[in-house]
Design a protein around this motif. Structure first.
Motif, PDB file in Angstrom:
ATOM      1  N   VAL A 101       0.861  -1.188   0.000  1.00  0.00           N
ATOM      2  CA  VAL A 101       0.000   0.000   0.000  1.00  0.00           C
ATOM      3  C   VAL A 101       0.893   1.232   0.000  1.00  0.00           C
ATOM      4  N   ARG A 102       0.875   1.973  -1.101  1.00  0.00           N
ATOM      5  CA  ARG A 102       1.747   3.151  -1.224  1.00  0.00           C
ATOM      6  C   ARG A 102       0.939   4.312  -1.785  1.00  0.00           C
ATOM      7  N   THR A 103       0.303   5.048  -0.878  1.00  0.00           N
ATOM      8  CA  THR A 103      -0.436   6.250  -1.231  1.00  0.00           C
ATOM      9  C   THR A 103       0.366   7.456  -0.752  1.00  0.00           C
ATOM     10  N   PRO A 104      -0.035   8.671  -1.151  1.00  0.00           N
ATOM     11  CA  PRO A 104       0.687   9.859  -0.666  1.00  0.00           C
ATOM     12  C   PRO A 104       0.644  10.021   0.854  1.00  0.00           C
ATOM     13  N   ALA A 105      -0.343   9.396   1.518  1.00  0.00           N
ATOM     14  CA  ALA A 105      -0.465   9.494   2.980  1.00  0.00           C
ATOM     15  C   ALA A 105       0.331   8.376   3.637  1.00  0.00           C
ATOM     16  N   GLY A 106       1.506   8.703   4.162  1.00  0.00           N
ATOM     17  CA  GLY A 106       2.370   7.688   4.753  1.00  0.00           C
ATOM     18  C   GLY A 106       1.751   6.989   5.948  1.00  0.00           C
ATOM     19  N   TRP A 107       1.027   7.755   6.786  1.00  0.00           N
ATOM     20  CA  TRP A 107       0.426   7.167   7.978  1.00  0.00           C
ATOM     21  C   TRP A 107      -0.647   6.144   7.603  1.00  0.00           C
ATOM     22  N   PHE A 108      -1.389   6.425   6.520  1.00  0.00           N
ATOM     23  CA  PHE A 108      -2.409   5.496   6.045  1.00  0.00           C
ATOM     24  C   PHE A 108      -1.754   4.220   5.537  1.00  0.00           C
ATOM     25  N   ASN A 109      -0.626   4.374   4.837  1.00  0.00           N
ATOM     26  CA  ASN A 109       0.110   3.202   4.356  1.00  0.00           C
ATOM     27  C   ASN A 109       0.569   2.328   5.516  1.00  0.00           C
ATOM     28  N   ASP A 110       1.095   2.967   6.562  1.00  0.00           N
ATOM     29  CA  ASP A 110       1.605   2.216   7.706  1.00  0.00           C
ATOM     30  C   ASP A 110       0.494   1.416   8.384  1.00  0.00           C
ATOM     31  N   ILE A 111      -0.680   2.026   8.510  1.00  0.00           N
ATOM     32  CA  ILE A 111      -1.792   1.337   9.180  1.00  0.00           C
ATOM     33  C   ILE A 111      -2.200   0.096   8.394  1.00  0.00           C
ATOM     34  N   LEU A 112      -2.449   0.255   7.089  1.00  0.00           N
ATOM     35  CA  LEU A 112      -2.909  -0.888   6.296  1.00  0.00           C
ATOM     36  C   LEU A 112      -1.826  -1.946   6.135  1.00  0.00           C
TER      37      LEU A 112
END
Length: 549
Positions: A471-482
């Protein structure tokens, strides 16, 4: 007419055939059938019973040695990437041991009260690597300064994100979620909490096969086969073969090191095989008491906090599965919903404690130590409580702790091959309380078990050394969670199993799912044994509000 009438009147009805005997179940003529058993009858000591004090101390030390492997593995992975040297690694190990000792003691007194060691969690690795990567572009005067700055950033994230477990636990939310469980869900969840750790088993044994493989073979032979040679050997080897095997293989590794067997090998082989390549013994202080904020004032960054929150949820799911396994291996009933809630709330407090004292990751229930309960057949709570004294002692007296931390990691990996397998097998035993012949249950069990291993494997295979996953979106925190959530086998199995089991013919299959068996244990007063196993000690419950019990 009369003749006919008399003939009919005197006619006797034909004799009725005897009723055919009930059909015996298939295979019954070839052997006995074993009914479901709520408690394992072959345990030598259950949660309330205790071995003699000398055996208790030795078994407690064995629990300390088993949890030490994961502690050293986590420090070995993270500290060098943070910029830390051998001295920093030694201090991190001391902090992890200290917080693990305190958290374990609190959990056995005021949490689940099960004999579970609360050790450092691998679930936080991805989030920690993300913090390390975010700070890699910053300028520091030295690598040690970079290490301290990174540690402070991780500390701040651990402290703030601990609130999610505290709310889920003491708000009774987590317990209400577990009410959707059935034996069909518990089986794959507990299975994958053991099977999902296969990467820490034989793959790491292979890092130094001449040490790891003899350890694995020797442990199986001595603990399972040689104990049957003599009655005296049985009690000794069944409970303490693990310590004996570690001592023998560790000595063998020392001989190979001194003989120069690893003088001309790769650096990775030296790290795995040599007993002196970690430099922990020379770097660790003789005496150092861990204290709050020993690395400096914590640093807060929102993106890091959200990433650690995902790891907190994962550690809660992993702990829940481990608690179910521990209850079975300790001779207790499955933990009720309110007990799981307060244990997760206390785990949040434990993460807060970890953040204060500079532990690099949060805490979770140790799977390998639960497997040790099954290996030794000793599920005593007192043994695990005494083991906290070893954790705290070796966290303060650094040289002594560093001595045991030099045990080569392939030795631990060989041990984990057996201990993780025991936990996985305990998960399989929960299916006896549901209809094993229901195709609907087989479907739910199969899809939960397979996806619980396959999805995390995909995420792990596509995660690079810096912690960037699929999961690699511009939102790093969202990537870390998923990336963190879907890298956890118990979390994926819990989500898949709970959703499918409660939406696929749930009402029509109420009995087949084993819900009537589980419901009494989920309620506070549903089974008389719940209070016996899970009530607070010394009548403390009389002074605590009921919503926190």
């Amino acid at each position: 007419m009369k003749e006919t009438h008399n003939h009919e009147h005197n006619h006797q009805p034909p004799p009725q055939q005897a009723a055919a005997p009930p059909a015996m179940p298939l295979g019954s003529a070839r052997g006995p059938m074993f009914p479901p058993a709520e408690q394992l009858l072959q345990l030598h000591y259950c949660i309330h019973s205790n071995p003699s004090w000398p055996q208790t101390v030795l078994l407690a030390f064995q629990h300390y040695i088993v949890m030490l492997g994961t502690t050293v593995m986590i420090a070995t992975v993270l500290v060098p990437q943070m910029g830390g040297g051998p001295g920093d690694k030694a201090r991190v190990i001391q902090s992890l041991l200290f917080t693990s000792g305190v958290n374990t003691l609190l959990q056995t007194l005021f949490g689940t009260r099960l004999p579970t060691v609360m050790g450092p969690s691998f679930a936080y690795i991805i989030s920690a690597l993300s913090v390390i990567n975010d700070l890699s572009d910053s300028t520091f005067r030295s690598e040690h300064e970079r290490f301290e700055h990174t540690m402070r950033a991780i500390q701040g994230s651990l402290i703030v994100s601990s609130i999610i477990n505290i709310i889920l636990g003491y708000g009774q939310v987590w317990g209400k979620l577990t009410r959707f469980f059935s034996p069909v869900v518990i089986t794959p969840v507990v299975c994958v909490v053991g099977l999902g750790l296969f990467g820490r088993g034989f793959p790491q044994v292979g890092d130094c096969i001449e040490i790891g493989l003899p350890m694995l073979i020797l442990l199986v032979i001595s603990q399972q086969y040689m104990q049957r040679v003599h009655p005296v050997a049985q009690s000794i080897l069944e409970r303490f073969a693990l310590l004996l095997c570690i001592g023998l293989i560790w000595a063998f590794a020392a001989i190979l090191t001194v003989a120069g067997a690893y003088n001309h090998v790769t650096e990775q082989t030296k790290m795995s095989c040599r007993i002196d390549h970690s430099f922990l013994l020379s770097s660790a202080p003789w005496i150092k008491v861990p204290y709050p904020f020993q690395w400096g004032t914590p640093i807060l960054r929102a993106s890091h906090v959200f990433g650690i929150m995902g790891a907190s949820l994962v550690s809660s799911a992993e702990s829940t599965a481990t608690f179910y396994a521990a209850s079975r291996l300790a001779g207790a009933t499955p933990p009720p919903a309110h007990v799981l809630s307060r244990s997760i709330g206390l785990q949040g407090i434990g993460q807060l404690f970890n953040g204060f004292f500079g532990a690099v990751v949060g805490t979770t229930a140790s799977v390998e130590n639960v497997g040790l309960l099954g290996l030794t057949r000793v599920g005593s709570r007192r043994v695990v409580q005494i083991s906290t004294a070893f954790m705290i002692f070796f966290s303060i007296f650094g040289k002594f702790g560093a001595f045991f931390a030099q045990i080569p990691l392939p030795i631990f990996a060989a041990i984990y091959c057996i201990l993780y397998g025991i936990v996985a097998a305990i998960g399989i035993s929960f299916i006896q309380f549901a209809n094993k012949n229901s195709m609907r249950n087989i479907y739910v069990l199969g899809i939960s078990l397979f996806l619980g291993i396959s999805i995390p494997q995909y995420f792990v295979m596509n995660t690079d050394i810096t912690g960037h996953g699929p999961v690699r979106t511009p939102a790093g925190w969202f990537n870390d969670i998923l990336n963190t959530l879907f890298s956890s086998p118990p979390t994926v199995a819990t989500v898949v199993g709970t959703v499918v089991d409660n939406t696929l013919e749930a009402r029509q299959s109420f009995d087949d799912r084993g819900v009537p068996w589980l419901v009494p244990f989920q309620r506070r007063k549903g089974d008389s044994r719940n209070e016996e196993f899970y009530s607070y000690p010394l009548r403390i419950n009389e002074y605590i509000p009921s919503r926190f019990l």
